[in-house]
Structures are given as C-alpha cells and as structure tokens.
Design a protein around this motif. Sequence first.
Motif, PDB file in Angstrom:
ATOM      1  N   ILE A  98       0.837  -1.203   0.000  1.00 15.17           N
ATOM      2  CA  ILE A  98       0.000   0.000   0.000  1.00 15.17           C
ATOM      3  C   ILE A  98       0.874   1.255   0.000  1.00 15.17           C
ATOM      4  O   ILE A  98       0.541   2.263  -0.632  1.00 15.17           O
ATOM      5  CB  ILE A  98      -0.986  -0.006   1.199  1.00 15.17           C
ATOM      6  N   SER A  99       2.018   1.192   0.683  1.00 15.66           N
ATOM      7  CA  SER A  99       2.937   2.331   0.682  1.00 15.66           C
ATOM      8  C   SER A  99       3.553   2.532  -0.692  1.00 15.66           C
ATOM      9  O   SER A  99       3.642   3.670  -1.192  1.00 15.66           O
ATOM     10  CB  SER A  99       4.042   2.121   1.717  1.00 15.66           C
ATOM     11  N   ALA A 100       3.971   1.441  -1.315  1.00 15.47           N
ATOM     12  CA  ALA A 100       4.605   1.534  -2.640  1.00 15.47           C
ATOM     13  C   ALA A 100       3.641   2.097  -3.673  1.00 15.47           C
ATOM     14  O   ALA A 100       4.036   2.911  -4.529  1.00 15.47           O
ATOM     15  CB  ALA A 100       5.103   0.161  -3.074  1.00 15.47           C
ATOM     16  N   ALA A 101       2.374   1.688  -3.613  1.00 17.13           N
ATOM     17  CA  ALA A 101       1.388   2.185  -4.571  1.00 17.13           C
ATOM     18  C   ALA A 101       1.221   3.699  -4.452  1.00 17.13           C
ATOM     19  O   ALA A 101       1.155   4.410  -5.466  1.00 17.13           O
ATOM     20  CB  ALA A 101       0.049   1.487  -4.361  1.00 17.13           C
ATOM     21  N   GLU A 102       1.175   4.199  -3.221  1.00 18.37           N
ATOM     22  CA  GLU A 102       1.018   5.638  -3.021  1.00 18.37           C
ATOM     23  C   GLU A 102       2.293   6.394  -3.405  1.00 18.37           C
ATOM     24  O   GLU A 102       2.231   7.481  -3.988  1.00 18.37           O
ATOM     25  CB  GLU A 102       0.636   5.924  -1.570  1.00 18.37           C
ATOM     26  N   ILE A 103       3.449   5.812  -3.099  1.00 18.39           N
ATOM     27  CA  ILE A 103       4.716   6.444  -3.478  1.00 18.39           C
ATOM     28  C   ILE A 103       4.823   6.551  -4.999  1.00 18.39           C
ATOM     29  O   ILE A 103       5.206   7.597  -5.548  1.00 18.39           O
ATOM     30  CB  ILE A 103       5.903   5.659  -2.902  1.00 18.39           C
TER      31      ILE A 103
ATOM     32  N   GLN B 175      -5.747   5.998  -7.380  1.00 17.40           N
ATOM     33  CA  GLN B 175      -5.845   6.229  -5.944  1.00 17.40           C
ATOM     34  C   GLN B 175      -5.847   4.890  -5.205  1.00 17.40           C
ATOM     35  O   GLN B 175      -6.299   3.870  -5.722  1.00 17.40           O
ATOM     36  CB  GLN B 175      -7.135   6.993  -5.622  1.00 17.40           C
ATOM     37  N   SER B 176      -5.387   4.910  -3.956  1.00 14.27           N
ATOM     38  CA  SER B 176      -5.310   3.671  -3.168  1.00 14.27           C
ATOM     39  C   SER B 176      -6.671   3.024  -2.962  1.00 14.27           C
ATOM     40  O   SER B 176      -6.774   1.800  -2.807  1.00 14.27           O
ATOM     41  CB  SER B 176      -4.667   3.955  -1.805  1.00 14.27           C
TER      42      SER B 176
END
Length: 328
Positions: free
Chosen positions: A99-104, A235-236
Amino acid sequence: MDYSQVLVDAVRAAVGVPAAAYALAAVGLNLQFGYTGLLNFGQVGFLLVGAYGTAISADHGLPLPLAFLVGVAAAVALGLILGLPTLRLRAEYLAIVTISAAEILRLVVRSRPLEGFTGGAFGIRGFADAFYSWNPIPSGLYGVGSVTFSDRTLWVMLVGWSLVALTSLLILLLVRSPLGRVLRAIREDEDAARSLGKNVFLFKIQSLVVGGSIGALAGILLAVDAQFTNAEFWQSIFTFFVFTVLILGGVGRVIGPIVGSMVFWFLLQGTDTVLQQALTDSLFGSKLGPTEAGPIRFALVGLALMLLMIFRPQGLFGNRAETLIEEQ
C-alpha cells in the motif's frame, strides 16, 4: 422515476469497460489473496505501472504491442522489488509495503522533476491510436434494445472481456495443477507446506508476480479506453474496490471476480441513476443537491454489501464450509 433507464444504465455498466477492468484486477488479486493468502493492499500500484509503462513507451515511439509488453514487464519488476525483501516476513509486512509503494509510485509519476517523462499532473494522452486502428467492427451502434455501445467502446469491451476469460482460464488450469495445490497449502498453513519440502518463498513470489501482471493488464485496459492516464486515476481506494469485487463474488473461486465486478457495477450505476433522477425531480426537496449523490450512492451500495456479507459472508459463489472452518 424512469425505472427502465435505471435498468439500462445498470446493465450497461455491468458489462462495460470499467467492469471488465475491475474483474481483471480482481482475477490477479484472487490468485494472490484467494489462493495464496498474500495481503496485497497495493494492487493499484501494478495497474499504475502497467498503464504508465505502456503510455510512456508508446509516447516515445515504441510500437503499441511492444509497449503493452513493457507495461507487463514493469509489473513483473515491481512484483520482484516488493516481494523479494518482504515475502520471507509475516503477512502484514507485505500489506504495509504494497500500500505504501502504490502511493509512493502515484506521487512519483506526478512529480515536477519527472514531468517531461510521465507528464506530471497532466498525464499522458493520445498514445493508443494504433489500438483503435485495429478495430474490425464497422462504425455504428450495437446492442440489445436500449443497451447500446459504439463500435469503439464495443471493441475495447471485446478485448477486455476476452482478457478476463483468458486469465480466468489460466487461473483455473493453475489451481487444478500441482502448483495450485501448493498455493492452497501455503494459504492454509505455510509452515506445514515448508515442512513438506516446498520452497514457500519461491511460490509466493510467483503468485505475487503473476497476479500483479494480470493487474497490469487491467491498468493498460483502462488507460487505452480513456486514451489517457495520470496519477489521479490510481488512488489507493481502487485496491479496496477490487477487494470488494472479489469478496462479493467469492474469494478463491475462479468465477468470483467476474460475477463480483458485474454485480458491483450494476448496483453502483443503478443507485447513481436512481439518485440523479430523484434529485432532478426534487424528491428530496431542497435538502439535498446534485453534489450529495456520490456519497449517498456509496453509502447505499455499502449498506447493501454489508447485508449480503451478514447473510452470505462467503460471497455469491464462495464456499460456506470453508468460511466456517476459517472462522473456527
């Protein structure tokens, strides 16, 4: 209230391009989560790299078929980058990292330093003209009754649902193979699978990469349909909609993502049309305006899905026996 228009809009959405893309993304997530037990909360990241890999490659002159391959290869690379350091650890680490990688990734592609490469906040447009030049369908409207589509939309739908069928067949063959039995064993008890001499880490990597590559196809499909991609597409919350689709249809069932996506979009668009007509006819008086339709739509669809989960927690095509075992 024009209920026939509600039905037409709902059916059109249930078989449209977004429904096909969500089904495709859910097929990949089903392999990861439904069959292997991997908590990938960043499936949208795989869609993003698939879309941007294709768009950037095509925008820089690469033939579109090769650009599609670049998009899928980018998803493979992302799966390896995320999986190699995390899949030896507990499941929640993969959830946090994905989830962090997707937002980054979303923030990186819209950053000003990369604007000349990714288009920044403006994105990339007009890169899939070649795809529409391959359209074999004569110009016109096609459909049944009032449910009609243009030749352009029908071409994208045909490709999208064909990809859904092919990837679902791939998953069906995979889960019936020895590899599929190992994946299910890892989902149930990876320590037991490891004690039998199975390389759990390798199988997890394979599941993450293959599921992510299928997700990349969904991202490519959405980008090609819009002839456009930018960071706001990815978007996440997209990942959690895909989880909703998967759970609605039935986790760990080949047909689950397909049925779940169609039902999800049928309910979402049908509710939206009902609300829009109600607001236009002032059925709610002056208390609600057009801007309130979106939040109310999601609230009503969420309530309907909650009721479904109460009475059928395994989803429409899930196995009740397996659900009871997991609860115990």
